[in-house]
Design a protein around this motif. Structure first.
Motif, PDB file in Angstrom:
ATOM      1  N   UNK A 119       0.842  -1.205   0.000  1.00 25.13           N
ATOM      2  CA  UNK A 119       0.000   0.000   0.000  1.00 25.13           C
ATOM      3  C   UNK A 119       0.873   1.249   0.000  1.00 25.13           C
ATOM      4  N   UNK A 120       1.964   1.222   0.742  1.00 31.92           N
ATOM      5  CA  UNK A 120       2.892   2.360   0.765  1.00 31.92           C
ATOM      6  C   UNK A 120       3.522   2.555  -0.611  1.00 31.92           C
ATOM      7  N   UNK A 121       3.887   1.461  -1.264  1.00 31.13           N
ATOM      8  CA  UNK A 121       4.481   1.557  -2.602  1.00 31.13           C
ATOM      9  C   UNK A 121       3.486   2.181  -3.579  1.00 31.13           C
ATOM     10  N   UNK A 122       2.226   1.754  -3.508  1.00 27.66           N
ATOM     11  CA  UNK A 122       1.217   2.288  -4.425  1.00 27.66           C
ATOM     12  C   UNK A 122       1.017   3.778  -4.200  1.00 27.66           C
ATOM     13  N   UNK A 123       1.076   4.209  -2.950  1.00 27.19           N
ATOM     14  CA  UNK A 123       0.893   5.626  -2.636  1.00 27.19           C
ATOM     15  C   UNK A 123       2.014   6.494  -3.213  1.00 27.19           C
ATOM     16  N   UNK A 124       3.174   5.895  -3.474  1.00 26.38           N
ATOM     17  CA  UNK A 124       4.328   6.642  -3.976  1.00 26.38           C
ATOM     18  C   UNK A 124       4.326   6.826  -5.490  1.00 26.38           C
ATOM     19  N   UNK A 125       3.494   6.071  -6.213  1.00 29.39           N
ATOM     20  CA  UNK A 125       3.582   6.074  -7.678  1.00 29.39           C
ATOM     21  C   UNK A 125       2.243   6.370  -8.348  1.00 29.39           C
ATOM     22  N   UNK A 126       2.317   6.900  -9.563  1.00 27.26           N
ATOM     23  CA  UNK A 126       1.108   7.185 -10.333  1.00 27.26           C
ATOM     24  C   UNK A 126       0.594   5.935 -11.044  1.00 27.26           C
ATOM     25  N   UNK A 127       1.490   5.008 -11.377  1.00 26.33           N
ATOM     26  CA  UNK A 127       1.083   3.793 -12.095  1.00 26.33           C
ATOM     27  C   UNK A 127       0.300   2.873 -11.163  1.00 26.33           C
ATOM     28  N   UNK A 128      -0.604   2.092 -11.721  1.00 24.76           N
ATOM     29  CA  UNK A 128      -1.266   1.068 -10.925  1.00 24.76           C
ATOM     30  C   UNK A 128      -0.335  -0.132 -10.878  1.00 24.76           C
ATOM     31  N   UNK A 129       0.025  -0.545  -9.671  1.00 24.75           N
ATOM     32  CA  UNK A 129       0.946  -1.672  -9.516  1.00 24.75           C
ATOM     33  C   UNK A 129       0.246  -2.951  -9.980  1.00 24.75           C
ATOM     34  N   UNK A 130       0.856  -3.669 -10.920  1.00 22.27           N
ATOM     35  CA  UNK A 130       0.244  -4.898 -11.429  1.00 22.27           C
ATOM     36  C   UNK A 130       0.221  -6.030 -10.394  1.00 22.27           C
ATOM     37  N   UNK A 131      -0.881  -6.750 -10.417  1.00 22.15           N
ATOM     38  CA  UNK A 131      -1.052  -7.976  -9.645  1.00 22.15           C
ATOM     39  C   UNK A 131      -1.024  -9.104 -10.674  1.00 22.15           C
ATOM     40  N   UNK A 132      -0.104 -10.041 -10.488  1.00 24.39           N
ATOM     41  CA  UNK A 132       0.121 -11.084 -11.489  1.00 24.39           C
ATOM     42  C   UNK A 132      -0.315 -12.436 -10.954  1.00 24.39           C
ATOM     43  N   UNK A 133      -1.077 -13.144 -11.780  1.00 26.92           N
ATOM     44  CA  UNK A 133      -1.547 -14.490 -11.467  1.00 26.92           C
ATOM     45  C   UNK A 133      -0.662 -15.482 -12.218  1.00 26.92           C
ATOM     46  N   UNK A 134      -0.137 -16.455 -11.488  1.00 28.49           N
ATOM     47  CA  UNK A 134       0.655 -17.529 -12.097  1.00 28.49           C
ATOM     48  C   UNK A 134      -0.162 -18.806 -12.008  1.00 28.49           C
ATOM     49  N   UNK A 135      -0.552 -19.319 -13.166  1.00 29.26           N
ATOM     50  CA  UNK A 135      -1.356 -20.542 -13.239  1.00 29.26           C
ATOM     51  C   UNK A 135      -0.568 -21.644 -13.902  1.00 29.26           C
ATOM     52  N   UNK A 136      -0.597 -22.819 -13.261  1.00 34.35           N
ATOM     53  CA  UNK A 136       0.097 -23.983 -13.821  1.00 34.35           C
ATOM     54  C   UNK A 136      -0.415 -24.262 -15.227  1.00 34.35           C
ATOM     55  N   UNK A 137       0.529 -24.598 -16.100  1.00 34.11           N
ATOM     56  CA  UNK A 137       0.142 -25.025 -17.445  1.00 34.11           C
ATOM     57  C   UNK A 137      -0.192 -26.492 -17.415  1.00 34.11           C
ATOM     58  N   UNK A 138      -1.209 -26.857 -18.137  1.00 34.50           N
ATOM     59  CA  UNK A 138      -1.582 -28.268 -18.255  1.00 34.50           C
ATOM     60  C   UNK A 138      -0.559 -28.970 -19.123  1.00 34.50           C
ATOM     61  N   UNK A 139      -0.097 -30.101 -18.664  1.00 33.23           N
ATOM     62  CA  UNK A 139       0.934 -30.833 -19.415  1.00 33.23           C
ATOM     63  C   UNK A 139       0.312 -31.846 -20.336  1.00 33.23           C
TER      64      UNK A 139
END
Length: 139
Positions: A119-139
């Motif tokens: 939250x502190x990091x977001x308050x320091x920047x104009x960009x929206x901080x990305x939230x990344x989802x890592x999903x297992x690939x089906x083998x």
């Protein structure tokens, strides 16, 4: 930058040396290694980062410690979303995608609850901080 690279190299070495533990942590928070393909170089790049499990997915935050630009690893996975994840004793292939809309809001709230500095990091920047989802690939 050299200090950060040295720190990350050491963290990666320590992580891999202690993989027998399922709960490798960074400052009390779960740690994973994310390997992306460099946008310019095409080389594999590994970055250590905190993560938040979400069911069978893992969530990472592209905060770059509140810097005005996205971290390099994020730009890499936007260009090449096929990544490798090392977490606990496991290594697996995954697909990365930025969360959007309500899902992003939900995951962002979960991230802030687990690690208030985001939250502190977001308050320091104009960009929206990305939230990344890592999903297992089906083998």
């Amino acid at each position: 930058m050299s200090d950060q690279l040295d720190y990350n190299r050491k963290l990666i070495e320590d992580f891999r040396a202690s993989r027998e533990n399922d709960d490798v942590v960074l400052n009390g928070r779960p740690l994973l290694l994310l390997t992306t393909i460099g946008v310019k170089s095409g080389e594999r790049r590994t970055s250590p980062m905190m993560n938040f499990p979400d069911g069978d997915r893992f969530i990472v935050i592209a905060s770059n410690a509140g810097a005005p630009t996205d971290p390099h690893w994020y730009r890499n996975l936007v260009a090449h979303p096929e990544v490798t994840v090392e977490v606990g004793k496991e290594t697996f292939e995954a697909t990365a995608k930025a969360a959007e809309g309500d899902e992003r809001a939900h995951l962002w709230a979960k991230a802030i609850e687990s690690a208030a500095p985001f939250a502190e990091y977001q308050a320091k920047v104009a960009r929206q901080i990305p939230v990344v989802i890592l999903e297992r690939r089906k083998v």
